[in-house]
Motif scaffolding. Structure first.
Motif, PDB file in Angstrom:
ATOM      1  N   UNK A   1      70.320 -74.071  49.274  1.00 53.98           N
ATOM      2  CA  UNK A   1      70.565 -75.190  50.168  1.00 53.98           C
ATOM      3  C   UNK A   1      71.665 -74.802  51.140  1.00 53.98           C
ATOM      4  N   UNK A   2      71.635 -75.399  52.329  1.00 51.84           N
ATOM      5  CA  UNK A   2      72.631 -75.036  53.348  1.00 51.84           C
ATOM      6  C   UNK A   2      74.040 -75.201  52.784  1.00 51.84           C
ATOM      7  N   UNK A   3      74.243 -76.299  52.051  1.00 53.46           N
ATOM      8  CA  UNK A   3      75.603 -76.530  51.541  1.00 53.46           C
ATOM      9  C   UNK A   3      75.948 -75.668  50.332  1.00 53.46           C
ATOM     10  N   UNK A   4      75.007 -74.831  49.868  1.00 53.22           N
ATOM     11  CA  UNK A   4      75.327 -73.872  48.794  1.00 53.22           C
ATOM     12  C   UNK A   4      75.986 -72.617  49.358  1.00 53.22           C
ATOM     13  N   UNK A   5      75.936 -72.457  50.675  1.00 56.26           N
ATOM     14  CA  UNK A   5      76.481 -71.223  51.251  1.00 56.26           C
ATOM     15  C   UNK A   5      77.983 -71.172  51.004  1.00 56.26           C
ATOM     16  N   UNK A   6      78.442 -70.003  50.555  1.00 53.35           N
ATOM     17  CA  UNK A   6      79.868 -69.842  50.268  1.00 53.35           C
ATOM     18  C   UNK A   6      80.446 -68.924  51.349  1.00 53.35           C
TER      19      UNK A   6
END
Ligand code: DLL
Length: 424
Positions: free
Chosen positions: A328-333
């Motif tokens: 998910x886009x918000x999983x990007x670290x």
């Protein structure tokens, strides 16, 4: 290669006919949501678009995009597009913010779901009468019931195990000669672990259908080797109507076939909202063409993928193929100027012999500066240095972390939490 179709004429429909059908269904669904729901009507009016503007398939781009917010704000019933006495079932996802999203189903929606899911079972090689052990939760989560509805349609012998009590789970699969096992990816790993502890094997098991979490190729290999089965990657989400609605890979394992007679897909650049070309990674946007109770329109899924091919597949299906979900886009670290996804860490870790299948990514923020630790489980032959070195090769920097003995990290029965954010 065998097609293993559930609905051969629709799964192999020539592309031109498929697009004509999509156009007709798009016109119908836009008309339906516009007439039946005030929120949709206001949204379309504000965007200066109405049902009469949809003259071609490309006109889907005239419609406003939506996202989880519209569903959350309309909790519980405000986005329903049918009277409530037409609703027969609902499922719900709690989401990361805790504000739930409710997905209602009419009888026709349940049939649509069952058909999508039954296609997935057959595509994986299931035949009438095969025993399928369904391990996702039966409840508000869509996984258990979706796999159940599909298995009814495909004529399978259903073992509605749900998650947990893993030793009993293994015994049941053995005693009832389950040929198909379905689950959330991390639960597949748990079953392997318990099976090994028990000294059991499941010789009748041939097919595994797993999803609900991004899983790397090396994780798929582990599940496949650990259970001695062919593993399929199944995709779907609460908002599109649940597990299987967005498809799965076929035996060619060259991307996931998305059921395009039921859904229109677009892949966009999440920053600009512009469509990207096939082959480019972007955010998947989905329009549900055939759902009655709550069809999503140009729904921004926040899942990242790319279109692999719109050509006919070697299995004979004409429905396009997308790459397995990156995350998910918000999983990007983002740490030390480097962007990465948990799946990349997983791919690297699972490639190190002796490393177990459980891991944690801990993102720590101290005085506004982020750092990352990666904890793994591994046998005694694996050192922290080996893990750091492998991660450096993939990520470009070496996160610190601890190596725990196998069994040292917590297990989950639903979706695994891999990433933890901590603030000092
Ligand atoms: O996870 C549906 C499902 C159940 C799929 C069982 C497969 C098996 P939600 O709880 O609404 O529904 O979560 C949907 O999970 O937007 C993706 O981010 C992720 N996801 C689902 N399937 C996959 C997959 C179910 N095969 C969210 N690969 C989606 C990667 C997946 N991510």
């Amino acid at each position: 290669m065998k097609g293993n179709y559930y609905n051969e004429s629709m799964e192999t429909v020539p592309r031109r006919e498929l697009e004509e059908l999509q156009k007709k269904r798009l016109q119908a669904v836009v008309d339906h949501v516009y007439r039946s729901n005030r929120i949709y009507r206001d949204l379309f009016d504000a965007h200066g678009v109405g049902p009469d503007d949809i003259k071609s398939l490309e006109d889907v781009r005239k419609l406003p995009m939506t996202n989880k917010e519209i569903l959350r704000e309309s909790y519980p019933l405000a986005l329903f597009c049918v009277p409530r006495d037409k609703i027969r079932e609902m499922h719900m996802s709690s989401g990361s913010t805790g504000t739930p999203v409710i997905m209602p189903y009419t009888p026709a929606d349940l049939e649509q779901w069952a058909e999508c899911m039954a296609r997935c079972y057959c595509m994986a090689g299931a035949s009438q009468g095969d025993a399928v052990q369904i391990t996702p939760l039966f409840g508000l989560f869509n996984g258990g019931f979706g796999m159940y509805h599909g298995a009814r349609a495909a004529g399978l012998f259903i073992i509605p195990a749900g998650p947990g009590n893993t030793q009993r789970q293994v015994r049941l699969a053995r005693d009832l000669k389950a040929r198909i096992l379905t689950g959330v990816v991390s639960y597949g790993l748990r079953i392997i672990e318990v099976m090994e502890e028990m000294g059991e094997s499941l010789p009748d098991l041939e097919i595994g259908i797993f999803g609900a979490e991004a899983f790397s190729e090396s994780m798929k290999k582990r599940v496949s080797e650990g259970l001695g089965i062919e593993v399929f990657d199944i995709y779907g989400m609460t908002e599109t109507g649940g597990v299987g609605t967005l498809g799965q890979d076929c035996s060619a394992h060259d991307g996931l076939h998305v059921w395009e007679d039921h859904y229109i897909l677009e892949v966009i650049d999440p920053r600009t909202g512009e469509e990207v070309e096939d082959g480019q990674v972007g955010e998947l946007v989905v329009t549900a063409l055939t759902r009655e109770a709550l069809p999503v329109i140009r729904f921004r899924t926040a899942d990242l993928t790319k279109v692999i091919s719109r050509e006919k597949c070697e299995c004979g299906r004409t429905h396009l193929r997308i790459a397995p979900i990156t995350g998910r886009i918000d999983d990007m670290i983002i740490v030390k100027g480097v962007n990465f996804f948990p799946k990349q860490v997983e791919q690297t870790l699972m490639g190190i012999p002796g490393v177990g299948s459980n891991y944690q990514i801990i993102v720590e923020e101290i005085d506004g500066v982020k750092d990352v630790r990666v904890n793994v489980e591994a046998g005694p032959e694996v050192t922290g240095f080996m893990v750091e070195k492998a991660l450096k090769e993939t990520l470009g920097f070496s996160p610190k972390g601890d190596v725990y003995p196998i069994g040292g990290l917590p297990r989950t029965e639903g979706k695994a939490q891999r990433v933890f954010h901590k603030k000092a």
